[in-house]
Design a protein around this motif. Structure first.
Motif, PDB file in Angstrom:
ATOM      1  N   ALA A 223      -5.229  10.105   9.893  1.00  0.00           N
ATOM      2  CA  ALA A 223      -5.107   9.813   8.462  1.00  0.00           C
ATOM      3  C   ALA A 223      -3.755   9.167   8.134  1.00  0.00           C
ATOM      4  O   ALA A 223      -3.678   8.245   7.330  1.00  0.00           O
ATOM      5  N   ARG A 224      -2.708   9.646   8.774  1.00  0.00           N
ATOM      6  CA  ARG A 224      -1.388   9.050   8.541  1.00  0.00           C
ATOM      7  C   ARG A 224      -1.304   7.647   9.129  1.00  0.00           C
ATOM      8  O   ARG A 224      -0.679   6.765   8.568  1.00  0.00           O
TER       9      ARG A 224
ATOM     10  N   MET B  91      -4.093   3.565  -6.892  1.00  0.00           N
ATOM     11  CA  MET B  91      -4.896   3.830  -5.711  1.00  0.00           C
ATOM     12  C   MET B  91      -6.347   3.505  -6.037  1.00  0.00           C
ATOM     13  O   MET B  91      -6.885   3.916  -7.054  1.00  0.00           O
TER      14      MET B  91
ATOM     15  N   LYS C 127     -11.950   3.602  -3.292  1.00  0.00           N
ATOM     16  CA  LYS C 127     -12.276   3.720  -1.876  1.00  0.00           C
ATOM     17  C   LYS C 127     -11.183   4.494  -1.135  1.00  0.00           C
ATOM     18  O   LYS C 127     -11.477   5.376  -0.335  1.00  0.00           O
ATOM     19  N   LYS C 128      -9.935   4.172  -1.399  1.00  0.00           N
ATOM     20  CA  LYS C 128      -8.809   4.852  -0.750  1.00  0.00           C
ATOM     21  C   LYS C 128      -8.769   6.323  -1.160  1.00  0.00           C
ATOM     22  O   LYS C 128      -8.494   7.196  -0.344  1.00  0.00           O
TER      23      LYS C 128
ATOM     24  N   ILE D  38     -11.572   8.144   0.750  1.00  0.00           N
ATOM     25  CA  ILE D  38     -11.201   8.340   2.157  1.00  0.00           C
ATOM     26  C   ILE D  38     -10.141   9.429   2.277  1.00  0.00           C
ATOM     27  O   ILE D  38     -10.209  10.286   3.162  1.00  0.00           O
ATOM     28  N   SER D  39      -9.158   9.427   1.389  1.00  0.00           N
ATOM     29  CA  SER D  39      -8.124  10.462   1.407  1.00  0.00           C
ATOM     30  C   SER D  39      -8.718  11.841   1.170  1.00  0.00           C
ATOM     31  O   SER D  39      -8.319  12.815   1.819  1.00  0.00           O
TER      32      SER D  39
ATOM     33  N   LEU E 135      -3.734   5.565   9.340  1.00  0.00           N
ATOM     34  CA  LEU E 135      -4.482   4.696   8.424  1.00  0.00           C
ATOM     35  C   LEU E 135      -3.843   4.653   7.033  1.00  0.00           C
ATOM     36  O   LEU E 135      -4.386   4.021   6.138  1.00  0.00           O
ATOM     37  N   ASN E 136      -2.712   5.348   6.880  1.00  0.00           N
ATOM     38  CA  ASN E 136      -1.962   5.401   5.618  1.00  0.00           C
ATOM     39  C   ASN E 136      -2.812   5.974   4.476  1.00  0.00           C
ATOM     40  O   ASN E 136      -2.788   5.482   3.348  1.00  0.00           O
ATOM     41  N   CYS E 137      -3.567   7.047   4.796  1.00  0.00           N
ATOM     42  CA  CYS E 137      -4.416   7.695   3.793  1.00  0.00           C
ATOM     43  C   CYS E 137      -3.822   8.985   3.259  1.00  0.00           C
ATOM     44  O   CYS E 137      -4.266   9.470   2.223  1.00  0.00           O
TER      45      CYS E 137
END
Length: 74
Positions: free
Chosen positions: A66-67, A1, A4-5, A8-9, A69-71
Motif C-alpha cells: 500500500a505504501r 483525493m 478511486k484512490k 483503494i485506500s 502504491l502511495n495509498c
C-alpha cells in the motif's frame, strides 16, 4: 483525493485490520479448544505461533504494498 484512490485506500486499510485482528485472535486463550497449541496452552488456534507470524507477515506485506502504491499515509 479521488474516489478511486479513496476506495483503494479503504480496501488496504480493511485488509491490514483483518490481518492484525487475526494475529490477535490466534493468541487468545480458549478453554474449550480441543488441542494444546505450540506455546503450551489452549488457544483458538492450535498452531498459534505460526498463525500469528503468518498474520503479522500478511499485515506488514500489505502495508508495504500500500505504501509502495502511495495509498497509505502512515
Amino acid at each position: 483525493m479521488s474516489i478511486k484512490k479513496l476506495l483503494i485506500s479503504t480496501v488496504f486499510f480493511v485488509m491490514i485490520m483483518a490481518w492484525a485482528s487475526s494475529a490477535i485472535i490466534t493468541v487468545i486463550p480458549d478453554s474449550t479448544a480441543s488441542k494444546v497449541c505450540h506455546l503450551g496452552y489452549y488457544a483458538h488456534c492450535s498452531f498459534t505461533s505460526y498463525g500469528t507470524i503468518i498474520s503479522i507477515a500478511g499485515a506488514l506485506s500489505t502495508i508495504f504494498i500500500a505504501r509502495k502504491l502511495n495509498c497509505l499515509k502512515f
